[in-house]
Write a protein that holds these residues in place. Structure first.
Motif, mmCIF file in Angstrom:
data_model
loop_
_atom_site.group_PDB
_atom_site.id
_atom_site.type_symbol
_atom_site.label_atom_id
_atom_site.label_comp_id
_atom_site.label_asym_id
_atom_site.label_seq_id
_atom_site.Cartn_x
_atom_site.Cartn_y
_atom_site.Cartn_z
ATOM 1 N N ALA A 221 -29.208 22.954 -8.522
ATOM 2 C CA ALA A 221 -30.415 22.346 -7.963
ATOM 3 C C ALA A 221 -30.623 22.788 -6.519
ATOM 4 O O ALA A 221 -31.727 23.172 -6.121
ATOM 5 C CB ALA A 221 -30.319 20.828 -8.049
ATOM 6 N N PHE A 222 -29.561 22.737 -5.726
ATOM 7 C CA PHE A 222 -29.666 23.162 -4.332
ATOM 8 C C PHE A 222 -30.102 24.617 -4.234
ATOM 9 O O PHE A 222 -31.010 24.960 -3.470
ATOM 10 C CB PHE A 222 -28.322 22.965 -3.625
ATOM 11 N N CYS A 223 -29.446 25.498 -4.983
ATOM 12 C CA CYS A 223 -29.739 26.929 -4.893
ATOM 13 C C CYS A 223 -31.159 27.251 -5.347
ATOM 14 O O CYS A 223 -31.818 28.130 -4.775
ATOM 15 C CB CYS A 223 -28.729 27.723 -5.721
ATOM 16 N N THR A 224 -31.643 26.542 -6.367
ATOM 17 C CA THR A 224 -33.000 26.790 -6.863
ATOM 18 C C THR A 224 -34.031 26.564 -5.772
ATOM 19 O O THR A 224 -34.901 27.404 -5.511
ATOM 20 C CB THR A 224 -33.297 25.888 -8.065
ATOM 21 N N PHE A 225 -33.939 25.418 -5.109
ATOM 22 C CA PHE A 225 -34.931 25.114 -4.083
ATOM 23 C C PHE A 225 -34.647 25.843 -2.779
ATOM 24 O O PHE A 225 -35.562 26.096 -1.990
ATOM 25 C CB PHE A 225 -35.011 23.601 -3.870
ATOM 26 N N PHE A 226 -33.398 26.196 -2.515
ATOM 27 C CA PHE A 226 -33.062 27.031 -1.366
ATOM 28 C C PHE A 226 -33.766 28.374 -1.478
ATOM 29 O O PHE A 226 -34.380 28.858 -0.511
ATOM 30 C CB PHE A 226 -31.548 27.220 -1.299
ATOM 31 N N THR A 344 -32.355 14.703 -7.283
ATOM 32 C CA THR A 344 -33.523 14.878 -6.420
ATOM 33 C C THR A 344 -33.109 15.093 -4.973
ATOM 34 O O THR A 344 -33.725 15.890 -4.249
ATOM 35 C CB THR A 344 -34.445 13.656 -6.528
ATOM 36 N N SER A 345 -32.057 14.402 -4.548
ATOM 37 C CA SER A 345 -31.580 14.597 -3.184
ATOM 38 C C SER A 345 -31.087 16.022 -2.970
ATOM 39 O O SER A 345 -31.313 16.612 -1.903
ATOM 40 C CB SER A 345 -30.442 13.605 -2.901
ATOM 41 N N MET A 346 -30.429 16.604 -3.968
ATOM 42 C CA MET A 346 -29.973 17.995 -3.869
ATOM 43 C C MET A 346 -31.158 18.956 -3.790
ATOM 44 O O MET A 346 -31.108 19.964 -3.074
ATOM 45 C CB MET A 346 -29.088 18.349 -5.059
ATOM 46 N N LEU A 347 -32.218 18.638 -4.507
ATOM 47 C CA LEU A 347 -33.423 19.472 -4.434
ATOM 48 C C LEU A 347 -34.018 19.424 -3.029
ATOM 49 O O LEU A 347 -34.390 20.455 -2.455
ATOM 50 C CB LEU A 347 -34.452 18.999 -5.462
ATOM 51 N N TRP A 348 -34.107 18.214 -2.474
ATOM 52 C CA TRP A 348 -34.636 18.076 -1.115
ATOM 53 C C TRP A 348 -33.748 18.794 -0.114
ATOM 54 O O TRP A 348 -34.228 19.378 0.866
ATOM 55 C CB TRP A 348 -34.748 16.598 -0.749
ATOM 56 N N LEU A 349 -32.436 18.761 -0.340
ATOM 57 C CA LEU A 349 -31.518 19.447 0.572
ATOM 58 C C LEU A 349 -31.775 20.953 0.555
ATOM 59 O O LEU A 349 -31.784 21.608 1.604
ATOM 60 C CB LEU A 349 -30.070 19.146 0.180
ATOM 61 N N GLY A 350 -31.985 21.516 -0.635
ATOM 62 C CA GLY A 350 -32.300 22.936 -0.738
ATOM 63 C C GLY A 350 -33.604 23.274 -0.038
ATOM 64 O O GLY A 350 -33.708 24.299 0.654
ATOM 65 N N GLN A 351 -34.608 22.398 -0.185
ATOM 66 C CA GLN A 351 -35.877 22.608 0.508
ATOM 67 C C GLN A 351 -35.706 22.584 2.020
ATOM 68 O O GLN A 351 -36.403 23.293 2.749
ATOM 69 C CB GLN A 351 -36.866 21.493 0.121
#
Length: 410
Positions: A221-226, A344-351
């Motif tokens: 999740a993190f890498c996707t949004f990163f 969702t928090s991991m997604l926001w972190l990547g963003q």
């Protein structure tokens, strides 16, 4: 007004309309702004790294607040949480158009991010409150399609409005105020079970984060949004302006290719999910990310870049539904909200990290930011593609040995 619980899509229900509006507003904050980053760079006389902070300031609150939105709404009710978020998003977003200095822009984006942090989570929560059975699945499908269409449309809107003036796109955020007014007088408060204690909820989150089978989901999740927010929406936006001389409207058209491809693939996820296990679908998606970013590095024309962004969108449409469904299936129903909150928090972190990392490295480690962005696209594109292939090969090797896989989808 109570929700319509008849079978089918309750198009006339205020609850359903509010759910769609919350989801559409929740994904509005970055796609509208991304095409005008080059313009904002000129207006405020800021560097590329500072331009990336316009994205980061917006996404940062979600990293910390999202896991607790469910707790707040359970204790205080849905309306007392969703209404302030809608008004805060609209007021702070529209006010950016009148900001006298870059520091004020960042402060307002931070406040806007607080408003956005819980809207999509609350939309899914309201779906669970108001609908069940086949109707719930139908509403979730429409909600997902609306998000895809909105994300595809917003870059076009942002680019078109910016052709009038740099600050006009921010006025569009005022739509959130209209939604808040309608919801204030029309949205009914659903009945909810007794909320968990703060300690119990914190224990759930800690357990979810540390589950061995879930760690791979958080990383993916993190890498996707990163990659998406750092590599595409920030770095590529600046490259398209500096190298290809594209306007904000033209950049918006190219970025809409990602969301259109994402929406198309996500609509077929039911069929796609039958082809491979979840772990391999995620790996295939990362191969798509890598091919796209590597291709963008090598591309010489905007048309070619647009085609390659379609590849990124197809990968996105595979990875995100897989992450959602796999996360939801890892634990019993009473822990599901906690798990989705962590995801969702991991997604926001990547963003949050992506734009800062790409612009910061490009500006400090290279003679020119253009050279830096091109190198980072090459590096992360190659890494994503090779990583995806390596994961596919690993699980294929393990499957042939009839071993127990460490990352099973439910």
């Amino acid at each position: 007004m109570p929700p319509d619980r008849s079978v089918g899509i309750p198009w006339t229900s205020v609850a359903f309309q509010t759910i769609l509006a919350c989801s559409l507003i929740g994904v509005m904050g970055v796609p509208i702004v991304s095409p005008i980053l080059p313009t904002l760079r000129t207006v405020f006389g800021i560097s590329d790294a500072q331009a990336g902070l316009i994205i980061t300031a917006y996404t940062l609150p979600g990293v910390f607040l999202t896991p607790f939105i469910g707790l707040f709404s359970d204790h205080f009710g849905r309306r007392p949480v969703v209404l302030p978020l809608l008004f805060l998003f609209g007021l702070s977003g529209a006010a950016i158009g009148f900001a006298p200095a870059f520091e004020v822009v960042l402060l307002l984006r931070l406040l806007q991010g607080v408003g956005a942090s819980g809207l999509m989570v609350l939309a899914i929560t309201l779906i669970g409150d108001f609908y069940d059975g086949a109707q719930r699945h139908a509403v979730i499908g429409v909600n997902g399609s609306a998000i895809g269409i909105g994300a595809a449309t917003y870059p076009l809107i942002g680019g078109a409005l910016a052709s009038v003036s740099w600050n006009v796109p921010f006025a569009f955020f005022g739509i959130s105020l209209l939604v808040g007014v309608v919801a204030l007088f029309s949205l009914s408060e659903p009945s909810i079970d007794d909320p968990p204690s703060l300690r119990e909820y914190a224990d759930r989150i800690a357990s979810a984060v540390l589950m061995p089978r879930a760690l791979g989901l958080w990383v993916a999740a993190f890498c996707t949004f990163f990659l998406f927010y750092g590599g595409v929406l920030t770095s590529l936006s600046l490259l398209l302006s500096d190298v290809h001389g594209l306007s904000a409207a033209e950049i918006g058209v190219l970025f809409s290719m990602v969301s259109l491809a994402n929406a198309t693939m996500a609509s077929q996820y039911g069929r796609v999910s039958k082809l491979l296990p979840a772990r391999q679908l995620i790996a295939v998606g990362f191969v798509g990310f890598g091919v796209s970013l590597f291709g963008v590095w090598a591309a010489t024309t905007p048309v070619t870049i647009g085609v390659l962004l379609v590849c990124f969108g197809l990968g996105f449409g595979v990875v995100m539904p897989t992450l959602d469904t796999t996360t939801a299936g890892l634990v019993p129903g009473h822990l599901r909200a906690s798990m989705l909150g962590v995801l969702t928090s991991m997604l926001w972190l990547g963003q949050t990290v992506g734009p800062v990392a790409f612009t910061g490295i490009a500006q400090t480690a290279f003679d020119s930011t253009t050279a830096g962005y091109r190198f980072l696209l090459l590096f992360f594109g190659t890494s994503a593609a090779l990583g995806g292939v390596a994961i596919l090969a690993y699980f294929q090797f393990m499957a042939e040995r009839d071993s127990i896989l460490p990352f099973e989808a439910s």
